[in-house]
Motif scaffolding. Structure first.
Motif, PDB file in Angstrom:
ATOM      1  N   ALA A 143       0.833  -1.211   0.000  1.00  0.00           N
ATOM      2  CA  ALA A 143       0.000   0.000   0.000  1.00  0.00           C
ATOM      3  C   ALA A 143       0.866   1.259   0.000  1.00  0.00           C
ATOM      4  O   ALA A 143       0.578   2.215  -0.724  1.00  0.00           O
ATOM      5  CB  ALA A 143      -0.935  -0.009   1.206  1.00  0.00           C
ATOM      6  N   LYS A 144       1.935   1.256   0.799  1.00  0.00           N
ATOM      7  CA  LYS A 144       2.819   2.422   0.845  1.00  0.00           C
ATOM      8  C   LYS A 144       3.550   2.608  -0.479  1.00  0.00           C
ATOM      9  O   LYS A 144       3.738   3.738  -0.932  1.00  0.00           O
ATOM     10  CB  LYS A 144       3.818   2.292   1.998  1.00  0.00           C
ATOM     11  N   ALA A 145       3.959   1.515  -1.088  1.00  0.00           N
ATOM     12  CA  ALA A 145       4.656   1.599  -2.377  1.00  0.00           C
ATOM     13  C   ALA A 145       3.743   2.225  -3.428  1.00  0.00           C
ATOM     14  O   ALA A 145       4.166   3.106  -4.188  1.00  0.00           O
ATOM     15  CB  ALA A 145       5.112   0.211  -2.825  1.00  0.00           C
ATOM     16  N   GLN A 146       2.499   1.783  -3.449  1.00  0.00           N
ATOM     17  CA  GLN A 146       1.550   2.333  -4.419  1.00  0.00           C
ATOM     18  C   GLN A 146       1.319   3.821  -4.155  1.00  0.00           C
ATOM     19  O   GLN A 146       1.242   4.622  -5.090  1.00  0.00           O
ATOM     20  CB  GLN A 146       0.220   1.571  -4.370  1.00  0.00           C
ATOM     21  N   GLN A 147       1.228   4.199  -2.888  1.00  0.00           N
ATOM     22  CA  GLN A 147       1.013   5.612  -2.537  1.00  0.00           C
ATOM     23  C   GLN A 147       2.198   6.474  -2.973  1.00  0.00           C
ATOM     24  O   GLN A 147       2.018   7.545  -3.561  1.00  0.00           O
ATOM     25  CB  GLN A 147       0.774   5.752  -1.030  1.00  0.00           C
ATOM     26  N   ILE A 148       3.402   6.007  -2.711  1.00  0.00           N
ATOM     27  CA  ILE A 148       4.599   6.753  -3.124  1.00  0.00           C
ATOM     28  C   ILE A 148       4.645   6.869  -4.644  1.00  0.00           C
ATOM     29  O   ILE A 148       4.931   7.942  -5.192  1.00  0.00           O
ATOM     30  CB  ILE A 148       5.880   6.089  -2.581  1.00  0.00           C
ATOM     31  N   TYR A 149       4.348   5.773  -5.323  1.00  0.00           N
ATOM     32  CA  TYR A 149       4.337   5.803  -6.785  1.00  0.00           C
ATOM     33  C   TYR A 149       3.318   6.827  -7.285  1.00  0.00           C
ATOM     34  O   TYR A 149       3.632   7.655  -8.148  1.00  0.00           O
ATOM     35  CB  TYR A 149       4.026   4.414  -7.365  1.00  0.00           C
ATOM     36  N   ILE A 153      10.825   0.708 -14.498  1.00  0.00           N
ATOM     37  CA  ILE A 153      11.371  -0.268 -13.541  1.00  0.00           C
ATOM     38  C   ILE A 153      10.690  -0.109 -12.186  1.00  0.00           C
ATOM     39  O   ILE A 153      10.313  -1.098 -11.543  1.00  0.00           O
ATOM     40  CB  ILE A 153      12.904  -0.123 -13.421  1.00  0.00           C
ATOM     41  N   THR A 154      10.495   1.114 -11.774  1.00  0.00           N
ATOM     42  CA  THR A 154       9.838   1.373 -10.492  1.00  0.00           C
ATOM     43  C   THR A 154       8.396   0.889 -10.516  1.00  0.00           C
ATOM     44  O   THR A 154       7.935   0.252  -9.559  1.00  0.00           O
ATOM     45  CB  THR A 154       9.917   2.872 -10.136  1.00  0.00           C
ATOM     46  N   LEU A 155       7.685   1.156 -11.598  1.00  0.00           N
ATOM     47  CA  LEU A 155       6.310   0.677 -11.726  1.00  0.00           C
ATOM     48  C   LEU A 155       6.258  -0.845 -11.642  1.00  0.00           C
ATOM     49  O   LEU A 155       5.413  -1.411 -10.945  1.00  0.00           O
ATOM     50  CB  LEU A 155       5.690   1.159 -13.036  1.00  0.00           C
ATOM     51  N   THR A 156       7.155  -1.512 -12.343  1.00  0.00           N
ATOM     52  CA  THR A 156       7.216  -2.970 -12.309  1.00  0.00           C
ATOM     53  C   THR A 156       7.454  -3.466 -10.881  1.00  0.00           C
ATOM     54  O   THR A 156       6.803  -4.410 -10.423  1.00  0.00           O
ATOM     55  CB  THR A 156       8.330  -3.486 -13.253  1.00  0.00           C
ATOM     56  N   ASN A 157       8.371  -2.828 -10.172  1.00  0.00           N
ATOM     57  CA  ASN A 157       8.654  -3.212  -8.783  1.00  0.00           C
ATOM     58  C   ASN A 157       7.432  -3.025  -7.892  1.00  0.00           C
ATOM     59  O   ASN A 157       7.113  -3.877  -7.061  1.00  0.00           O
ATOM     60  CB  ASN A 157       9.816  -2.397  -8.219  1.00  0.00           C
ATOM     61  N   VAL A 158       6.746  -1.896  -8.053  1.00  0.00           N
ATOM     62  CA  VAL A 158       5.583  -1.583  -7.224  1.00  0.00           C
ATOM     63  C   VAL A 158       4.433  -2.537  -7.522  1.00  0.00           C
ATOM     64  O   VAL A 158       3.708  -2.953  -6.614  1.00  0.00           O
ATOM     65  CB  VAL A 158       5.153  -0.108  -7.416  1.00  0.00           C
ATOM     66  N   GLN A 159       4.264  -2.926  -8.783  1.00  0.00           N
ATOM     67  CA  GLN A 159       3.151  -3.789  -9.164  1.00  0.00           C
ATOM     68  C   GLN A 159       3.425  -5.275  -8.938  1.00  0.00           C
ATOM     69  O   GLN A 159       2.542  -6.092  -9.151  1.00  0.00           O
ATOM     70  CB  GLN A 159       2.768  -3.548 -10.626  1.00  0.00           C
ATOM     71  N   SER A 160       4.624  -5.609  -8.482  1.00  0.00           N
ATOM     72  CA  SER A 160       4.912  -7.012  -8.195  1.00  0.00           C
ATOM     73  C   SER A 160       4.034  -7.466  -7.029  1.00  0.00           C
ATOM     74  O   SER A 160       3.490  -6.651  -6.282  1.00  0.00           O
ATOM     75  CB  SER A 160       6.390  -7.199  -7.848  1.00  0.00           C
ATOM     76  N   ASN A 161       3.891  -8.767  -6.868  1.00  0.00           N
ATOM     77  CA  ASN A 161       3.030  -9.296  -5.803  1.00  0.00           C
ATOM     78  C   ASN A 161       3.452  -8.835  -4.416  1.00  0.00           C
ATOM     79  O   ASN A 161       2.623  -8.580  -3.564  1.00  0.00           O
ATOM     80  CB  ASN A 161       2.994 -10.824  -5.855  1.00  0.00           C
ATOM     81  N   ASN A 162       4.753  -8.772  -4.190  1.00  0.00           N
ATOM     82  CA  ASN A 162       5.271  -8.351  -2.891  1.00  0.00           C
ATOM     83  C   ASN A 162       6.391  -7.338  -3.071  1.00  0.00           C
ATOM     84  O   ASN A 162       7.571  -7.710  -3.067  1.00  0.00           O
ATOM     85  CB  ASN A 162       5.807  -9.560  -2.105  1.00  0.00           C
ATOM     86  N   PRO A 163       6.061  -6.058  -3.219  1.00  0.00           N
ATOM     87  CA  PRO A 163       7.151  -5.083  -3.343  1.00  0.00           C
ATOM     88  C   PRO A 163       7.987  -5.112  -2.054  1.00  0.00           C
ATOM     89  O   PRO A 163       7.438  -5.152  -0.961  1.00  0.00           O
ATOM     90  CB  PRO A 163       6.447  -3.746  -3.518  1.00  0.00           C
ATOM     91  N   ASP A 164       9.303  -5.145  -2.225  1.00  0.00           N
ATOM     92  CA  ASP A 164      10.169  -5.194  -1.049  1.00  0.00           C
ATOM     93  C   ASP A 164      10.787  -3.830  -0.781  1.00  0.00           C
ATOM     94  O   ASP A 164      10.459  -2.838  -1.445  1.00  0.00           O
ATOM     95  CB  ASP A 164      11.240  -6.277  -1.215  1.00  0.00           C
ATOM     96  N   GLN A 165      11.699  -3.796   0.169  1.00  0.00           N
ATOM     97  CA  GLN A 165      12.305  -2.523   0.566  1.00  0.00           C
ATOM     98  C   GLN A 165      13.169  -1.904  -0.532  1.00  0.00           C
ATOM     99  O   GLN A 165      13.563  -0.750  -0.434  1.00  0.00           O
ATOM    100  CB  GLN A 165      13.133  -2.711   1.835  1.00  0.00           C
ATOM    101  N   HIS A 166      13.433  -2.646  -1.592  1.00  0.00           N
ATOM    102  CA  HIS A 166      14.275  -2.143  -2.685  1.00  0.00           C
ATOM    103  C   HIS A 166      13.466  -1.664  -3.893  1.00  0.00           C
ATOM    104  O   HIS A 166      14.057  -1.342  -4.926  1.00  0.00           O
ATOM    105  CB  HIS A 166      15.259  -3.231  -3.114  1.00  0.00           C
ATOM    106  N   ALA A 167      12.161  -1.584  -3.782  1.00  0.00           N
ATOM    107  CA  ALA A 167      11.300  -1.232  -4.916  1.00  0.00           C
ATOM    108  C   ALA A 167      11.648   0.128  -5.534  1.00  0.00           C
ATOM    109  O   ALA A 167      11.487   0.325  -6.731  1.00  0.00           O
ATOM    110  CB  ALA A 167       9.828  -1.249  -4.488  1.00  0.00           C
ATOM    111  N   PHE A 168      12.145   1.047  -4.717  1.00  0.00           N
ATOM    112  CA  PHE A 168      12.424   2.405  -5.204  1.00  0.00           C
ATOM    113  C   PHE A 168      13.918   2.719  -5.265  1.00  0.00           C
ATOM    114  O   PHE A 168      14.295   3.875  -5.438  1.00  0.00           O
ATOM    115  CB  PHE A 168      11.732   3.435  -4.296  1.00  0.00           C
TER     116      PHE A 168
END
Length: 190
Positions: free
Chosen positions: A99-105, A126-141
């Motif tokens: 949820a936080k990853a999507q909000q930041i994106y 690349i960032t969008l792909t990371n955020v849309q993955s099933n489990n974005p991790d701490q390295h998504a951004f």
């Protein structure tokens, strides 16, 4: 579109009010005695460490706050807000990361985002792909944050190091240049 000018006026008033508050806070911090045990103002030696690296500046609570105030004055704080949001995101609980990853994106990375940061299309994808993955991790951004940090280090961080806000802190005398207390007038009170 008659509402646009009034909206613009409203935003300008908010920014002017915010600027007045920042100026008051910055002035208050400049006037505090650096040897006072209650003073939040850092010693010149500590402030000089901020010039060593962007990381050193951001590691200091006072330094990062002063940098933020500087960016607000320049109306260019979205890069720092993004950088700080990613730092906070990294410390999130795993169940809240998606949820936080999507909000930041949505807030910073998406094209036409309210606080859109300047990223190349490859990094954005690349960032969008990371955020849309099933489990974005701490390295998504990571890539996007590195790009934004690099831009800040080359631009706004260097301007900050030349700013009156910073230069007054690193001066070893206790009198800010803007007060004029370096004059021969013996009636001046600090």
């Amino acid at each position: 579109m008659a509402h646009v000018p009034s909206l613009h006026r409203c935003c300008l008033q908010f920014n002017r009010s915010e600027m007045r508050l920042l100026n008051l806070k910055a002035g208050f911090l400049r006037r505090r005695a650096p040897d006072s045990p209650l003073s939040a103002r850092p010693q010149p030696e500590e402030a000089q460490k901020w010039a060593e690296s962007f990381t050193a500046l951001m590691a200091s609570k006072y330094g990062s706050s002063l940098y933020r105030a500087f960016l607000l004055r320049e109306f260019s704080n979205e890069n720092l807000e993004f950088w700080l949001a990613v730092e906070e995101y990294r410390n999130s609980k795993p169940q809240k990361m998606a949820a936080k990853a999507q909000q930041i994106y949505n807030d910073f990375v998406a094209v036409q985002a309210a606080k859109e940061v300047n990223l190349d299309s490859e990094t954005r994808l690349i960032t969008l792909t990371n955020v849309q993955s099933n489990n974005p991790d701490q390295h998504a951004f990571d890539r996007a944050q590195r790009r934004i940090q690099h831009m800040m280090e080359r631009d706004s961080y260097l301007r900050f190091l030349q700013s009156e806000l910073f230069l007054e802190l690193v001066q070893t005398n206790q009198c800010p240049t803007s007060t004029g207390c370096g004059t021969d007038d013996s009636s001046s009170v600090l």
